[in-house]
Design a protein around this motif. Sequence first.
Motif, PDB file in Angstrom:
ATOM      1  N   PRO A 198      56.192  11.066  -5.189  1.00  9.50           N
ATOM      2  CA  PRO A 198      55.565  10.518  -3.981  1.00  9.50           C
ATOM      3  C   PRO A 198      56.439   9.495  -3.253  1.00  9.50           C
ATOM      4  CG  PRO A 198      54.473   9.692  -5.989  1.00  9.50           C
ATOM      5  CD  PRO A 198      55.748  10.349  -6.391  1.00  9.50           C
ATOM      6  N   LEU A 199      57.025   9.896  -2.130  1.00  9.32           N
ATOM      7  CA  LEU A 199      57.666   8.994  -1.169  1.00  9.32           C
ATOM      8  C   LEU A 199      58.853   8.200  -1.715  1.00  9.32           C
ATOM      9  CD1 LEU A 199      54.697   7.552   0.939  1.00  9.32           C
ATOM     10  CD2 LEU A 199      56.231   9.445   1.457  1.00  9.32           C
ATOM     11  N   THR A 200      59.784   8.882  -2.382  1.00  8.17           N
ATOM     12  CA  THR A 200      61.048   8.223  -2.729  1.00  8.17           C
ATOM     13  C   THR A 200      62.272   9.079  -2.386  1.00  8.17           C
ATOM     14  OG1 THR A 200      61.010   9.062  -5.015  1.00  8.17           O
ATOM     15  CG2 THR A 200      60.034   6.892  -4.625  1.00  8.17           C
ATOM     16  N   SER A 202      49.542  10.072  -2.620  1.00 12.07           N
ATOM     17  CA  SER A 202      49.125  10.334  -4.000  1.00 12.07           C
ATOM     18  C   SER A 202      47.834  11.137  -4.038  1.00 12.07           C
ATOM     19  CB  SER A 202      48.953   9.013  -4.760  1.00 12.07           C
ATOM     20  OG  SER A 202      50.191   8.357  -4.905  1.00 12.07           O
ATOM     21  N   GLU A 225      60.785  -0.111   3.048  1.00 13.62           N
ATOM     22  CA  GLU A 225      61.211   1.039   3.849  1.00 13.62           C
ATOM     23  C   GLU A 225      62.128   0.662   5.006  1.00 13.62           C
ATOM     24  OE1 GLU A 225      60.855   4.110   3.152  1.00 13.62           O
ATOM     25  OE2 GLU A 225      59.422   3.966   1.508  1.00 13.62           O
ATOM     26  N   ARG A 247      62.690  -2.263  -3.784  1.00 15.13           N
ATOM     27  CA  ARG A 247      61.572  -1.655  -4.524  1.00 15.13           C
ATOM     28  C   ARG A 247      60.934  -2.678  -5.452  1.00 15.13           C
ATOM     29  NH1 ARG A 247      58.920   3.024  -4.391  1.00 15.13           N
ATOM     30  NH2 ARG A 247      58.068   3.797  -6.346  1.00 15.13           N
ATOM     31  N   TYR A 295      52.408  -4.941  -4.227  1.00 10.73           N
ATOM     32  CA  TYR A 295      52.129  -3.515  -4.070  1.00 10.73           C
ATOM     33  C   TYR A 295      50.796  -3.245  -3.385  1.00 10.73           C
ATOM     34  CZ  TYR A 295      51.626   1.384  -5.572  1.00 10.73           C
ATOM     35  OH  TYR A 295      51.465   2.747  -5.609  1.00 10.73           O
ATOM     36  N   ASP A 322      50.503  -0.489  -0.065  1.00 14.61           N
ATOM     37  CA  ASP A 322      50.508   0.833  -0.710  1.00 14.61           C
ATOM     38  C   ASP A 322      49.692   1.873   0.039  1.00 14.61           C
ATOM     39  OD1 ASP A 322      47.946  -0.092  -1.205  1.00 14.61           O
ATOM     40  OD2 ASP A 322      47.875   0.695  -3.247  1.00 14.61           O
ATOM     41  N   ARG A 382      51.391   5.300   0.498  1.00 18.82           N
ATOM     42  CA  ARG A 382      51.605   5.915  -0.809  1.00 18.82           C
ATOM     43  C   ARG A 382      50.286   6.358  -1.435  1.00 18.82           C
ATOM     44  NH1 ARG A 382      52.371   5.881  -6.114  1.00 18.82           N
ATOM     45  NH2 ARG A 382      54.379   6.570  -6.939  1.00 18.82           N
TER      46      ARG A 382
END
Length: 313
Positions: free
Chosen positions: A122-124, A41, A227, A23, A30, A34, A37
């Motif tokens: 969001p996405l964790t 979001s 990921e 991460r 980022y 991103d 994500r």
Amino acid sequence: MPASPQAPSPPQIFDRDKLRRRRQAFARNYADYDFLRARVSSDLETRVADTPRIFEALLELGGADGGLARALLAQNRAKSAVVSDTADLFLSAASANGLETIFADEEALPFGTERFDLVISPLTLHWVNDLPGTLVQIRRVLKPDGLFLGALFGAGTLAELREVLSEAETELTGGLSPRLSPLPGLRDMAGLLQRAGFALPVADRDTVTVRYKTPETLLHDLKGMGERAAFVPGVTRPLPRRVLARAMDLYKERFSDPDGRVRATFEIVHLSGWAPAPGQPQPLKPGSAKASMADAVKRAGNSGSENAGEEKS
């Protein structure tokens, strides 16, 4: 009287320290990785906007640079916000943008009971070892009639890559080892929300098809987004290069479009649930979550599912 047996601890599949390091690497670049994500979001922002409330205290769990929290504050959908993450670079970026930040591992939330009336994630959550336990913790930090909105990768994600890796390894080695992370199914999530005690639980999905120049470019993106599978030692064995090469050939053969680009599917499961409160419709029995869909849509808003494409160079 003999002591009651303790419930067994959930299996530790994911290496949380490895995930934190990845991460942190994601945070360094980022803006290059991103795109999924950002889509999630935007969807969560719409769902909050569809809710006829202004929230007092928002927690963005796994909030990266806090972009979603900033948007909701700017729209007056929330009066205050806290952004949590496990990457120092993300926390520094969110703090530089004027947001309150805190280091928080999703498996051990450091917040007091009933602190927030909106939690967004969001996405964790697909990376936690004990997803039921994490959902219980999220419900605990919500005030009565508080709302949880989350998004995580679901079981249909990277179906193409799963297929070719499995076939290539079986063909060349005669065996099979886990290569991609196990992910929850849509029905699993509706049931888990109910088990965690959420009222009006809803799980729906958004399927996104991303087109890449080559399957190797997909692997590059997965690394950049943090990921890639992050198993604890002993769960899997090293992937032989010949197996990976064979999998890439199979990918091109089976999942190429006429223009030569290859397809990759990402299934995003959206979750919503309310912390119980007096006068609120009561949670239904496990397995019957679908019956509360209409009521939950009125309360939380639901932008529905769609198929859409992304192009990656």
